[in-house]
Write a protein that holds these residues in place. Structure first.
Motif, PDB file in Angstrom:
ATOM      1  N   ILE A  67    -118.039 -65.503  40.582  1.00  0.00           N
ATOM      2  CA  ILE A  67    -116.913 -64.639  40.240  1.00  0.00           C
ATOM      3  C   ILE A  67    -115.835 -65.528  39.626  1.00  0.00           C
ATOM      4  N   LYS A  68    -115.458 -65.173  38.430  1.00  0.00           N
ATOM      5  CA  LYS A  68    -114.528 -66.046  37.714  1.00  0.00           C
ATOM      6  C   LYS A  68    -113.296 -65.274  37.246  1.00  0.00           C
ATOM      7  N   PRO A  69    -112.207 -65.989  37.083  1.00  0.00           N
ATOM      8  CA  PRO A  69    -110.979 -65.349  36.590  1.00  0.00           C
ATOM      9  C   PRO A  69    -111.099 -65.067  35.096  1.00  0.00           C
ATOM     10  N   LEU A  70    -110.305 -64.133  34.642  1.00  0.00           N
ATOM     11  CA  LEU A  70    -110.211 -63.858  33.206  1.00  0.00           C
ATOM     12  C   LEU A  70    -109.074 -64.686  32.632  1.00  0.00           C
ATOM     13  N   ASP A  71    -109.266 -65.152  31.418  1.00  0.00           N
ATOM     14  CA  ASP A  71    -108.138 -65.819  30.778  1.00  0.00           C
ATOM     15  C   ASP A  71    -107.173 -64.747  30.265  1.00  0.00           C
ATOM     16  N   LEU A 106    -115.875 -54.964  32.638  1.00  0.00           N
ATOM     17  CA  LEU A 106    -114.940 -55.888  33.275  1.00  0.00           C
ATOM     18  C   LEU A 106    -115.585 -56.565  34.490  1.00  0.00           C
ATOM     19  N   MET A 107    -116.274 -55.780  35.313  1.00  0.00           N
ATOM     20  CA  MET A 107    -116.966 -56.374  36.469  1.00  0.00           C
ATOM     21  C   MET A 107    -117.969 -57.429  36.005  1.00  0.00           C
ATOM     22  N   HIS A 108    -118.733 -57.071  34.981  1.00  0.00           N
ATOM     23  CA  HIS A 108    -119.759 -57.990  34.474  1.00  0.00           C
ATOM     24  C   HIS A 108    -119.120 -59.286  33.962  1.00  0.00           C
ATOM     25  N   GLU A 109    -118.046 -59.148  33.196  1.00  0.00           N
ATOM     26  CA  GLU A 109    -117.391 -60.351  32.669  1.00  0.00           C
ATOM     27  C   GLU A 109    -116.829 -61.222  33.790  1.00  0.00           C
ATOM     28  N   ARG A 110    -116.389 -60.599  34.850  1.00  0.00           N
ATOM     29  CA  ARG A 110    -115.863 -61.359  35.991  1.00  0.00           C
ATOM     30  C   ARG A 110    -116.989 -62.054  36.769  1.00  0.00           C
ATOM     31  N   GLY A 111    -118.242 -61.585  36.589  1.00  0.00           N
ATOM     32  CA  GLY A 111    -119.363 -62.244  37.260  1.00  0.00           C
ATOM     33  C   GLY A 111    -120.095 -61.377  38.265  1.00  0.00           C
ATOM     34  N   TYR A 112    -119.714 -60.111  38.380  1.00  0.00           N
ATOM     35  CA  TYR A 112    -120.414 -59.207  39.293  1.00  0.00           C
ATOM     36  C   TYR A 112    -121.670 -58.655  38.623  1.00  0.00           C
ATOM     37  N   PRO A 113    -122.794 -58.649  39.326  1.00  0.00           N
ATOM     38  CA  PRO A 113    -123.977 -57.974  38.784  1.00  0.00           C
ATOM     39  C   PRO A 113    -123.679 -56.481  38.654  1.00  0.00           C
ATOM     40  N   THR A 114    -124.158 -55.859  37.589  1.00  0.00           N
ATOM     41  CA  THR A 114    -123.794 -54.460  37.332  1.00  0.00           C
ATOM     42  C   THR A 114    -124.999 -53.555  37.089  1.00  0.00           C
ATOM     43  N   GLN A 115    -126.195 -53.989  37.454  1.00  0.00           N
ATOM     44  CA  GLN A 115    -127.376 -53.177  37.175  1.00  0.00           C
ATOM     45  C   GLN A 115    -127.509 -51.977  38.106  1.00  0.00           C
ATOM     46  N   ASP A 116    -127.056 -52.082  39.335  1.00  0.00           N
ATOM     47  CA  ASP A 116    -127.285 -51.048  40.339  1.00  0.00           C
ATOM     48  C   ASP A 116    -125.957 -50.666  40.990  1.00  0.00           C
ATOM     49  N   PHE A 117    -125.598 -49.383  40.923  1.00  0.00           N
ATOM     50  CA  PHE A 117    -124.303 -48.933  41.437  1.00  0.00           C
ATOM     51  C   PHE A 117    -124.133 -49.254  42.923  1.00  0.00           C
ATOM     52  N   GLN A 160    -125.481 -51.613  44.672  1.00  0.00           N
ATOM     53  CA  GLN A 160    -125.272 -53.048  44.842  1.00  0.00           C
ATOM     54  C   GLN A 160    -123.875 -53.435  44.366  1.00  0.00           C
ATOM     55  N   GLN A 161    -123.388 -52.774  43.312  1.00  0.00           N
ATOM     56  CA  GLN A 161    -122.012 -53.027  42.861  1.00  0.00           C
ATOM     57  C   GLN A 161    -121.035 -52.750  43.995  1.00  0.00           C
ATOM     58  N   LEU A 162    -121.241 -51.622  44.678  1.00  0.00           N
ATOM     59  CA  LEU A 162    -120.355 -51.270  45.794  1.00  0.00           C
ATOM     60  C   LEU A 162    -120.401 -52.336  46.881  1.00  0.00           C
ATOM     61  N   ARG A 163    -121.600 -52.786  47.218  1.00  0.00           N
ATOM     62  CA  ARG A 163    -121.722 -53.813  48.271  1.00  0.00           C
ATOM     63  C   ARG A 163    -121.029 -55.104  47.844  1.00  0.00           C
ATOM     64  N   ASP A 164    -121.237 -55.502  46.587  1.00  0.00           N
ATOM     65  CA  ASP A 164    -120.624 -56.743  46.107  1.00  0.00           C
ATOM     66  C   ASP A 164    -119.101 -56.621  46.031  1.00  0.00           C
ATOM     67  N   LEU A 165    -118.630 -55.507  45.532  1.00  0.00           N
ATOM     68  CA  LEU A 165    -117.179 -55.297  45.428  1.00  0.00           C
ATOM     69  C   LEU A 165    -116.514 -55.178  46.795  1.00  0.00           C
ATOM     70  N   SER A 166    -117.261 -54.709  47.795  1.00  0.00           N
ATOM     71  CA  SER A 166    -116.663 -54.465  49.112  1.00  0.00           C
ATOM     72  C   SER A 166    -116.089 -55.724  49.747  1.00  0.00           C
ATOM     73  N   VAL A 167    -116.583 -56.875  49.367  1.00  0.00           N
ATOM     74  CA  VAL A 167    -116.117 -58.121  49.988  1.00  0.00           C
ATOM     75  C   VAL A 167    -114.677 -58.439  49.587  1.00  0.00           C
ATOM     76  N   GLU A 168    -114.337 -58.230  48.327  1.00  0.00           N
ATOM     77  CA  GLU A 168    -112.991 -58.564  47.847  1.00  0.00           C
ATOM     78  C   GLU A 168    -112.142 -57.349  47.473  1.00  0.00           C
ATOM     79  N   HIS A 169    -112.780 -56.195  47.316  1.00  0.00           N
ATOM     80  CA  HIS A 169    -112.059 -55.021  46.812  1.00  0.00           C
ATOM     81  C   HIS A 169    -112.344 -53.784  47.660  1.00  0.00           C
ATOM     82  N   SER A 170    -112.458 -53.965  48.946  1.00  0.00           N
ATOM     83  CA  SER A 170    -112.866 -52.857  49.818  1.00  0.00           C
ATOM     84  C   SER A 170    -111.873 -51.702  49.812  1.00  0.00           C
ATOM     85  N   ARG A 171    -110.621 -51.986  49.594  1.00  0.00           N
ATOM     86  CA  ARG A 171    -109.626 -50.922  49.664  1.00  0.00           C
ATOM     87  C   ARG A 171    -109.612 -50.028  48.420  1.00  0.00           C
ATOM     88  N   THR A 172    -110.269 -50.450  47.359  1.00  0.00           N
ATOM     89  CA  THR A 172    -110.354 -49.595  46.171  1.00  0.00           C
ATOM     90  C   THR A 172    -111.742 -48.987  45.979  1.00  0.00           C
TER      91      THR A 172
END
Length: 186
Positions: free
Chosen positions: A70-74, A110-121, A123-135
């Motif tokens: 997971i990387k920051p955006l410039d 945007l998720m993909h560019e940040r480094g999140y896998p985006t093939q499966d919704f 799995q996206q939820l599980r991956d996002l839940s670690v840092e973005h659970s409130r959204t």
């Protein structure tokens, strides 16, 4: 006092202290998971066969997330995404269904560019839940309306709500700079 009597007194005390230490450790781990995952903690517990299985699932999510790059955006990328979001919002006036589809694609890009896998919704939820659970509830709600919209079954108010929901995750992904919030191992 005999050795047997001393052992009969000391062993139960040691056992009680050990059980208390394990219980305290489990409670601390639970609290950390609850704080980190917020509403996603309870959702996961409801879906799991047991609290232990649910907590193991959350710990597995943390391990997987830590392995992602997971990387920051410039600033140029952030500005580009901001312009694209503005364009999607403007599109809503004349083509609300298209705007919602475009918002979904933009958030996914945007998720993909940040480094999140985006093939499966899911799995996206599980991956996002670690840092973005409130959204996540915003993302789920927006995704549901996007599915309705694909079948031309969403009302204009639902579509408007989806845009608001997508915006919540979009803003969070864009503004947190991608700096992973490291946590202490559980």
């Amino acid at each position: 006092m005999s050795t047997g009597t001393l052992l009969a007194i000391i062993l139960p005390i040691v056992l009680v202290v050990a059980v208390a230490a394990v219980a305290a450790s489990l409670l601390m781990r639970r609290r950390k998971l609850q704080e980190r995952f917020g509403p996603e903690y309870e959702r996961t517990m409801q879906d799991a066969d047991s609290r232990m299985a649910g907590e193991r699932e959350l710990l597995d999510r943390e391990k997987r997330h830590d392995s992602l790059d997971i990387k920051p955006l410039d600033s140029r990328a952030r500005d580009r995404y901001t312009r694209e979001w503005t364009s999607v919002q403007e599109e809503f006036v004349d083509r609300p269904e298209d705007a919602v589809h475009d918002a979904d694609r933009l958030v996914t890009t945007l998720m993909h560019e940040r480094g999140y896998p985006t093939q499966d919704f899911e799995q996206q939820l599980r991956d996002l839940s670690v840092e973005h659970s409130r959204t996540l509830e915003h993302y789920r709600a927006a995704h549901d309306v996007d599915a309705l919209s694909s079948r031309h079954e969403a009302t204009t108010e639902q579509l408007r709500g989806a845009m608001v929901h997508y915006r919540a995750l979009f803003d969070e992904l864009l503004s947190d700079g991608g700096e992973p919030r490291r946590h202490a191992p559980a």
